[in-house]
Design a protein around this motif. Structure first.
Motif, PDB file in Angstrom:
ATOM      1  N   ASP B  29       0.820  -1.214   0.000  1.00  0.00           N
ATOM      2  CA  ASP B  29       0.000   0.000   0.000  1.00  0.00           C
ATOM      3  C   ASP B  29       0.857   1.268   0.000  1.00  0.00           C
ATOM      4  O   ASP B  29       0.609   2.205   0.761  1.00  0.00           O
ATOM      5  CB  ASP B  29      -0.943   0.016   1.213  1.00  0.00           C
ATOM      6  CG  ASP B  29      -2.012  -1.057   1.102  1.00  0.00           C
ATOM      7  OD1 ASP B  29      -2.320  -1.457  -0.036  1.00  0.00           O
ATOM      8  OD2 ASP B  29      -2.508  -1.502   2.151  1.00  0.00           O
ATOM      9  N   GLY B  30       1.877   1.266  -0.820  1.00  0.00           N
ATOM     10  CA  GLY B  30       2.660   2.489  -0.995  1.00  0.00           C
ATOM     11  C   GLY B  30       3.623   2.824   0.123  1.00  0.00           C
ATOM     12  O   GLY B  30       4.162   3.923   0.159  1.00  0.00           O
ATOM     13  N   VAL B  31       3.846   1.897   1.038  1.00  0.00           N
ATOM     14  CA  VAL B  31       4.809   2.203   2.095  1.00  0.00           C
ATOM     15  C   VAL B  31       5.693   0.986   2.333  1.00  0.00           C
ATOM     16  O   VAL B  31       5.231  -0.161   2.267  1.00  0.00           O
ATOM     17  CB  VAL B  31       4.102   2.685   3.392  1.00  0.00           C
ATOM     18  CG1 VAL B  31       3.130   1.665   3.906  1.00  0.00           C
ATOM     19  CG2 VAL B  31       5.099   3.033   4.482  1.00  0.00           C
ATOM     20  N   ARG B  33       7.815  -1.247   4.808  1.00  0.00           N
ATOM     21  CA  ARG B  33       7.935  -1.547   6.237  1.00  0.00           C
ATOM     22  C   ARG B  33       8.089  -3.055   6.383  1.00  0.00           C
ATOM     23  O   ARG B  33       7.986  -3.789   5.407  1.00  0.00           O
ATOM     24  CB  ARG B  33       6.682  -1.067   6.975  1.00  0.00           C
ATOM     25  CG  ARG B  33       5.446  -1.852   6.590  1.00  0.00           C
ATOM     26  CD  ARG B  33       4.132  -1.169   6.836  1.00  0.00           C
ATOM     27  NE  ARG B  33       3.982  -0.588   8.160  1.00  0.00           N
ATOM     28  CZ  ARG B  33       2.929   0.171   8.505  1.00  0.00           C
ATOM     29  NH1 ARG B  33       1.972   0.419   7.625  1.00  0.00           N
ATOM     30  NH2 ARG B  33       2.827   0.664   9.693  1.00  0.00           N
ATOM     31  N   GLN B  50      10.826   2.679   4.833  1.00  0.00           N
ATOM     32  CA  GLN B  50      10.375   3.978   5.328  1.00  0.00           C
ATOM     33  C   GLN B  50      10.081   3.918   6.827  1.00  0.00           C
ATOM     34  O   GLN B  50      10.433   4.809   7.567  1.00  0.00           O
ATOM     35  CB  GLN B  50       9.088   4.379   4.604  1.00  0.00           C
ATOM     36  CG  GLN B  50       9.306   5.108   3.296  1.00  0.00           C
ATOM     37  CD  GLN B  50       8.011   5.116   2.510  1.00  0.00           C
ATOM     38  OE1 GLN B  50       7.702   4.183   1.779  1.00  0.00           O
ATOM     39  NE2 GLN B  50       7.235   6.165   2.663  1.00  0.00           N
ATOM     40  N   LEU B  51       9.369   2.862   7.224  1.00  0.00           N
ATOM     41  CA  LEU B  51       9.075   2.711   8.649  1.00  0.00           C
ATOM     42  C   LEU B  51      10.067   1.714   9.225  1.00  0.00           C
ATOM     43  O   LEU B  51      10.387   0.706   8.595  1.00  0.00           O
ATOM     44  CB  LEU B  51       7.642   2.209   8.842  1.00  0.00           C
ATOM     45  CG  LEU B  51       6.554   3.235   8.517  1.00  0.00           C
ATOM     46  CD1 LEU B  51       5.183   2.586   8.522  1.00  0.00           C
ATOM     47  CD2 LEU B  51       6.573   4.388   9.516  1.00  0.00           C
ATOM     48  N   GLN B  60       2.743   0.908  17.159  1.00  0.00           N
ATOM     49  CA  GLN B  60       2.254   2.276  17.360  1.00  0.00           C
ATOM     50  C   GLN B  60       1.082   2.291  18.333  1.00  0.00           C
ATOM     51  O   GLN B  60       0.959   3.203  19.150  1.00  0.00           O
ATOM     52  CB  GLN B  60       1.862   2.929  16.032  1.00  0.00           C
ATOM     53  CG  GLN B  60       1.345   4.364  16.239  1.00  0.00           C
ATOM     54  CD  GLN B  60       1.467   5.263  15.035  1.00  0.00           C
ATOM     55  OE1 GLN B  60       1.614   4.806  13.906  1.00  0.00           O
ATOM     56  NE2 GLN B  60       1.412   6.562  15.251  1.00  0.00           N
ATOM     57  N   LEU B 234       9.124   8.181  12.684  1.00  0.00           N
ATOM     58  CA  LEU B 234       9.939   7.402  11.749  1.00  0.00           C
ATOM     59  C   LEU B 234      11.252   6.961  12.398  1.00  0.00           C
ATOM     60  O   LEU B 234      11.920   6.067  11.910  1.00  0.00           O
ATOM     61  CB  LEU B 234      10.238   8.220  10.484  1.00  0.00           C
ATOM     62  CG  LEU B 234       9.023   8.646   9.662  1.00  0.00           C
ATOM     63  CD1 LEU B 234       9.474   9.331   8.382  1.00  0.00           C
ATOM     64  CD2 LEU B 234       8.123   7.472   9.315  1.00  0.00           C
TER      65      LEU B 234
END
Lengths: 300, 331
Positions: B29-31, B33, B50-51, B60, B234
């Motif tokens: 989904d575009g990220v 991780r 990224q994450l 989180q 991040l």
């Protein structure tokens, strides 16, 4: 160095030396060739930090909210979008126009820093625009005390041609409610609730934000539903006041298409109340901020 | 050295995922991780995620327990602390160093966080050496070797045709034994460690910062910060959390969620007093925590040089630049 940069520095120096202002807000070069970032100059010896290039996308007007009731005189460089943000803040009585010295800079549209990072410096000439600049209808500043450079013809083109303020909105309008729900759920499920979109937004000018009030309005656990609630509340709070500068979407670390929601609402407002763009002047009352007898009331 | 041919990687991952809960860096989904492995999910190994992987040990949002009350009786139900054995594949040396920092915080100094421990103690980590540095990488300035992660259980090195793999811990050795049939002898050499272009001079920084709490430089440095939580969320070492509860159908659920020192609410006290009222105090806290308090307390930097904050900060408040400016001003 380009001529505008030189003029910016000269003017900043003059304004500070003559004590016309105590602070100049502009842009300086960031860590990489593809970023330019806000800078605050209050000493003459720092004016050479100021620059103007194709990456000055940051809307500086937001920073006026840091100390909104001060009587400091501030000089601010404004592109079209920045100038609309200033108008909005003046109209909302968040800042006093007489405390601002606005230096307008016509903007041809800024280059995408994200694309620049991916494509590399050798592609500098062919970089695409920032998304927010693609649908911009006001490249020239709408309010200023002095203008640097020549006005660009882009606004006339935007007014007549296919540069659509609402490009892409029809995609979500064409969706069924379920599809639309799935679309936003997909995007907002990756929201990390960093609030960058809110903090950068010049329309988010509440002194106390509802999301900072503990659990009054929204719990702090990060869930796809909670994130959507966050997105929706914010979109409706800025409805009719959003100047479509696209900063929220530009700064989102998770690349959520926030402006699609904001522009959908702007389109709805146009359809319900007639042509309106926020921040074009300080007089026209926002359609959701006042009442007219001819306003549509089909739900009554 | 033993290793896995590139063509055999998915085969190896499938074997591991049949026995363990396997997490790999992936784009979903575009990220990018760490995600649960599945055969349709190609691991993302060309750059860091990224994450950061911290969310696997310290999510989180994490539900802790829930309770119900009936007249005078209270029924408590524990929710967290699942302990499925898991394997993390492809953790970069900076992020491994960061997990070490989190270990110090959540497991060190005499107090163990049960929720963190439950996940951490059951995790085997396969680190992946970096063969190139991104423009935002500066781990070698923060005491990290981009090509080696001593705290990992296994170390992996990418070569032209495959991934060399060596065990660093006893658990790592057992793991290699367990999957020995999936490994073969590779002839290639370990690649050289890349050099980061971005640098931060950290010599003597802690001592200098000890004298700089009231310095005027903080007002200057923080000026452009918009106080969003991007950098802290991040960051692979940021570990602040808040505990709250919510009611769902008669049940009260206690959860904890990431919190950020960038937020006004973070230090807001009952009665309305806020000891960190402006961005000056909040930005100072973030940098002093990473560059003074963490080294003082744990003997290591709170920053591992992964560069995520530099990459994503909306206003390019670059920690390497901050370090440079802190060094340049008179204390």
């Amino acid at each position: 160095m380009n001529q505008i940069t030189q003029e910016m520095r000269n003017l900043a120096k003059q304004l500070l030396e003559e004590e016309k202002v105590q602070l100049v807000m502009g842009w300086e070069k960031g860590s990489f060739w593809y970023n330019s970032t806000p800078v605050f100059v209050s000493k003459v010896e720092d004016v050479d930090k100021l620059i103007w290039d194709e990456f000055c996308a940051a809307n500086l007007a937001t920073y006026l909210l840091d100390d909104r009731f001060s009587d400091e005189k501030i000089a601010l460089f404004v592109k079209g979008c920045d100038s609309r943000a200033v108008n909005r803040l003046v109209q909302d009585k968040q800042v006093k126009r007489e405390n601002l010295y606005l230096i307008g800079i016509p903007c041809p549209g800024m280059k995408s820093a994200k694309a620049a990072k991916e494509l590399g410096q050798e592609t500098k000439e062919e970089l695409p625009l920032e998304d927010k600049c693609i649908y911009c209808t006001h490249h020239n500043p709408l309010v200023y005390d002095i203008l640097l450079g020549e006005e660009v013809a882009l606004d006339d083109i935007a007014a007549t041609a296919e540069v659509s303020r609402f490009e892409g909105v029809e995609e979500i309008e064409a969706m069924t409610p379920d599809e639309r729900y799935a679309y936003w759920q997909d995007h907002y499920s990756r929201c990390i609730r960093c609030y960058a979109c809110r903090n950068v937004c010049p329309a988010c000018n509440c002194t106390e934000c509802c999301f900072d009030l503990g659990q009054t309005w929204l719990e702090r656990d990060v869930t796809p539903t909670g994130n959507q609630v966050y997105g929706i509340i914010r979109a409706f709070h800025v409805a009719g006041r959003c100047i479509e500068c696209g900063e929220c979407e530009r700064v989102c670390p998770m690349d959520i298409p926030i402006m699609k929601l904001n522009r959908k609402i702007a389109k709805d407002i146009e359809e319900l109340y007639g042509p309106y763009e926020a921040g074009l002047d300080t007089e026209t009352p926002p359609p959701l901020g006042h009442y007219k007898t001819e306003d549509p009331d089909e739900f009554m | 050295m033993k290793g896995i041919k590139k063509s055999q990687l998915s085969n190896f991952l499938q074997q591991v995922s049949a026995k363990y809960s396997l997490y790999v860096p992936a784009q979903v989904d575009g990220v990018t991780r760490f995600q649960k492995y599945s055969s349709e999910r190609e691991p993302f190994l060309t750059a860091n995620t990224q994450l950061s992987p911290k969310e696997l040990f310290f999510p989180q949002t994490e539900q802790l327990y829930c309770y119900e009350t009936h007249k005078q009786e209270v029924k408590v139900e524990e929710l967290a602390a699942s302990s499925e054995p898991q394997v993390l594949f492809g953790v970069r040396p900076c992020d491994m160093q960061a997990i070490g920092v989190l270990d110090d915080v959540f497991l060190g100094k005499g107090y163990e966080d049960v929720y963190y421990r439950a996940k951490r103690a059951n995790t085997l980590i396969i680190a992946l050496a970096c063969s190139q540095a991104e423009a935002t990488c500066f781990c070698d300035s923060m005491g990290v070797d981009p090509a080696f992660a001593p705290q990992a259980d296994l170390m992996m090195y990418e070569t032209e045709d495959g991934y060399l793999i060596e065990a660093l811990s006893d658990q790592g050795k057992d793991f290699l034994q367990e999957f020995s049939s999936a490994l073969e002898e590779l002839r290639s050499e370990k690649p050289q460690a890349p050099a980061c272009e971005l640098k931060a001079e950290t010599d003597g920084l802690v001592e200098k910062l000890q004298k700089m709490f009231e310095h005027s430089v903080w007002a200057e440095l923080s000026r452009k910060c918009i106080n969003c939580g991007t950098c802290t969320y991040l960051c692979p070492t940021c570990h602040c959390f808040d505990i709250e509860s919510k009611t769902r159908g008669g049940k009260e659920v206690k959860f904890r969620c990431w919190d950020s020192c960038m937020y006004k609410e973070y230090t807001l006290m009952a009665g309305g007093h806020n000891p960190r009222p402006t961005k000056k105090e909040r930005v100072r806290q973030r940098f002093l925590h990473k560059l003074q308090y963490m080294p003082e307390r744990y003997g290591k930097w709170g920053c591992v040089g992964c560069g995520r904050c530099i990459d994503k900060c909306p206003v390019n408040l670059d920690i390497t630049k901050v370090i440079r400016e802190l060094r340049e001003v008179e204390a």
